[in-house]
Design a protein around this motif. Sequence first.
Motif, PDB file in Angstrom:
ATOM      1  N   TYR A 105     -35.633 -29.508  -2.219  1.00 12.87           N
ATOM      2  CA  TYR A 105     -34.837 -30.712  -1.972  1.00 12.87           C
ATOM      3  C   TYR A 105     -33.390 -30.351  -1.636  1.00 12.87           C
ATOM      4  N   HIS A 106     -32.796 -29.456  -2.407  1.00 10.28           N
ATOM      5  CA  HIS A 106     -31.398 -29.064  -2.158  1.00 10.28           C
ATOM      6  C   HIS A 106     -31.263 -28.377  -0.794  1.00 10.28           C
ATOM      7  N   GLN A 107     -32.250 -27.577  -0.447  1.00  9.74           N
ATOM      8  CA  GLN A 107     -32.213 -26.931   0.869  1.00  9.74           C
ATOM      9  C   GLN A 107     -32.319 -27.978   1.976  1.00  9.74           C
ATOM     10  N   PHE A 108     -33.202 -28.955   1.807  1.00  4.46           N
ATOM     11  CA  PHE A 108     -33.353 -30.025   2.793  1.00  4.46           C
ATOM     12  C   PHE A 108     -32.071 -30.847   2.888  1.00  4.46           C
ATOM     13  N   ARG A 109     -31.506 -31.199   1.737  1.00  4.87           N
ATOM     14  CA  ARG A 109     -30.263 -31.981   1.719  1.00  4.87           C
ATOM     15  C   ARG A 109     -29.137 -31.234   2.432  1.00  4.87           C
ATOM     16  N   ASP A 110     -29.007 -29.949   2.127  1.00  2.69           N
ATOM     17  CA  ASP A 110     -27.969 -29.150   2.778  1.00  2.69           C
ATOM     18  C   ASP A 110     -28.204 -29.050   4.281  1.00  2.69           C
ATOM     19  N   SER A 111     -29.455 -28.891   4.685  1.00  5.15           N
ATOM     20  CA  SER A 111     -29.781 -28.810   6.115  1.00  5.15           C
ATOM     21  C   SER A 111     -29.465 -30.115   6.829  1.00  5.15           C
ATOM     22  N   CYS A 112     -29.662 -31.235   6.149  1.00  4.78           N
ATOM     23  CA  CYS A 112     -29.325 -32.529   6.748  1.00  4.78           C
ATOM     24  C   CYS A 112     -27.824 -32.626   7.008  1.00  4.78           C
ATOM     25  N   GLY A 113     -27.036 -31.978   6.184  1.00  6.46           N
ATOM     26  CA  GLY A 113     -25.593 -31.979   6.366  1.00  6.46           C
ATOM     27  C   GLY A 113     -25.149 -31.226   7.611  1.00  6.46           C
ATOM     28  N   TYR A 114     -25.997 -30.320   8.070  1.00  5.10           N
ATOM     29  CA  TYR A 114     -25.687 -29.525   9.269  1.00  5.10           C
ATOM     30  C   TYR A 114     -26.628 -29.858  10.422  1.00  5.10           C
ATOM     31  N   LEU A 115     -27.161 -31.056  10.429  1.00  4.14           N
ATOM     32  CA  LEU A 115     -28.140 -31.466  11.428  1.00  4.14           C
ATOM     33  C   LEU A 115     -27.523 -31.473  12.822  1.00  4.14           C
ATOM     34  N   ASN A 116     -28.246 -30.890  13.765  1.00  8.58           N
ATOM     35  CA  ASN A 116     -27.819 -30.916  15.163  1.00  8.58           C
ATOM     36  C   ASN A 116     -29.059 -30.789  16.042  1.00  8.58           C
ATOM     37  N   GLU A 117     -28.866 -30.876  17.340  1.00  9.54           N
ATOM     38  CA  GLU A 117     -30.008 -30.873  18.256  1.00  9.54           C
ATOM     39  C   GLU A 117     -30.765 -29.554  18.250  1.00  9.54           C
ATOM     40  N   HIS A 118     -30.161 -28.492  17.733  1.00 10.47           N
ATOM     41  CA  HIS A 118     -30.809 -27.185  17.726  1.00 10.47           C
ATOM     42  C   HIS A 118     -31.684 -26.956  16.493  1.00 10.47           C
ATOM     43  N   ASN A 119     -31.427 -27.677  15.404  1.00 12.56           N
ATOM     44  CA  ASN A 119     -32.216 -27.465  14.198  1.00 12.56           C
ATOM     45  C   ASN A 119     -32.990 -28.703  13.745  1.00 12.56           C
ATOM     46  N   VAL A 120     -32.915 -29.777  14.491  1.00 14.42           N
ATOM     47  CA  VAL A 120     -33.501 -31.042  14.039  1.00 14.42           C
ATOM     48  C   VAL A 120     -35.018 -30.940  13.844  1.00 14.42           C
ATOM     49  N   ASP A 121     -35.714 -30.197  14.682  1.00 13.36           N
ATOM     50  CA  ASP A 121     -37.166 -30.080  14.520  1.00 13.36           C
ATOM     51  C   ASP A 121     -37.509 -29.431  13.180  1.00 13.36           C
ATOM     52  N   GLU A 122     -36.838 -28.325  12.882  1.00 10.45           N
ATOM     53  CA  GLU A 122     -37.122 -27.611  11.635  1.00 10.45           C
ATOM     54  C   GLU A 122     -36.723 -28.437  10.420  1.00 10.45           C
ATOM     55  N   VAL A 123     -35.610 -29.146  10.495  1.00 12.72           N
ATOM     56  CA  VAL A 123     -35.184 -29.994   9.380  1.00 12.72           C
ATOM     57  C   VAL A 123     -36.191 -31.130   9.182  1.00 12.72           C
ATOM     58  N   TYR A 124     -36.672 -31.699  10.272  1.00 10.25           N
ATOM     59  CA  TYR A 124     -37.671 -32.766  10.178  1.00 10.25           C
ATOM     60  C   TYR A 124     -38.952 -32.253   9.503  1.00 10.25           C
ATOM     61  N   LEU A 125     -39.408 -31.074   9.925  1.00 12.79           N
ATOM     62  CA  LEU A 125     -40.610 -30.499   9.317  1.00 12.79           C
ATOM     63  C   LEU A 125     -40.375 -30.172   7.843  1.00 12.79           C
ATOM     64  N   MET A 126     -39.205 -29.640   7.521  1.00 19.47           N
ATOM     65  CA  MET A 126     -38.876 -29.324   6.133  1.00 19.47           C
ATOM     66  C   MET A 126     -38.958 -30.580   5.270  1.00 19.47           C
ATOM     67  N   GLY A 127     -38.384 -31.670   5.744  1.00 19.22           N
ATOM     68  CA  GLY A 127     -38.433 -32.923   4.990  1.00 19.22           C
ATOM     69  C   GLY A 127     -39.842 -33.455   4.839  1.00 19.22           C
ATOM     70  N   ASN A 128     -40.629 -33.370   5.900  1.00 18.51           N
ATOM     71  CA  ASN A 128     -42.012 -33.831   5.812  1.00 18.51           C
ATOM     72  C   ASN A 128     -42.824 -32.983   4.843  1.00 18.51           C
ATOM     73  N   ARG A 129     -42.594 -31.687   4.852  1.00 16.74           N
ATOM     74  CA  ARG A 129     -43.306 -30.809   3.911  1.00 16.74           C
ATOM     75  C   ARG A 129     -42.942 -31.164   2.477  1.00 16.74           C
ATOM     76  N   LEU A 130     -41.662 -31.391   2.232  1.00 21.86           N
ATOM     77  CA  LEU A 130     -41.220 -31.752   0.887  1.00 21.86           C
ATOM     78  C   LEU A 130     -41.855 -33.069   0.437  1.00 21.86           C
ATOM     79  N   VAL A 131     -41.793 -34.072   1.282  1.00 25.00           N
ATOM     80  CA  VAL A 131     -42.372 -35.378   0.930  1.00 25.00           C
ATOM     81  C   VAL A 131     -43.876 -35.255   0.704  1.00 25.00           C
TER      82      VAL A 131
END
Length: 151
Positions: A71-97
């Motif tokens: 969760y903390h990793q996902f939260r931190d990644s959301c803070g640095y969200l951009n067009e280059h990492n959005v796919d991985e952040v989206y997958l990370m959040g879906n995996r967590l949920v």
Amino acid sequence: MSDGPASPSASPSPSAPSPSAAPADPTAWRLPGQRYRSALLLADEDTGGSSFVLNPTVPITKYYQVSRRAYHQFRDSCGYLNEHNVDEVYLMGNRLVKFLTAVLPRHSQYGSAHQDLVEARDEVKLILVDAGRMLAEVALYLDRLEWDRWR
């Protein structure tokens, strides 16, 4: 300046909503993003990115710790969200949920009435709510990027 394609060969897909037409459904602009997100999730499933196995000999407290770290990793990644990492952040959040909703509740200690485990479970439920909210924001960001690609 035109909002149309740069050249005739760069026309949008026929399945994309027309940016000039006012859709009857105000969320129709999200359709390209929803399709893209669905494809991301299918590819993640195919590669085993979201497959989890619980070991019944591992105490649930260890899984709660992993959930908090993820969760903390996902939260931190959301803070640095951009067009280059959005796919991985989206997958990370879906995996967590997915882990919190479909996998963790199958652990034999999940329904325990032991006070420490009840408190840890309640904390993870709050994490799930916040992760779901952040995942919705990431999905919206991704949908906007996809819409901009179609316009």
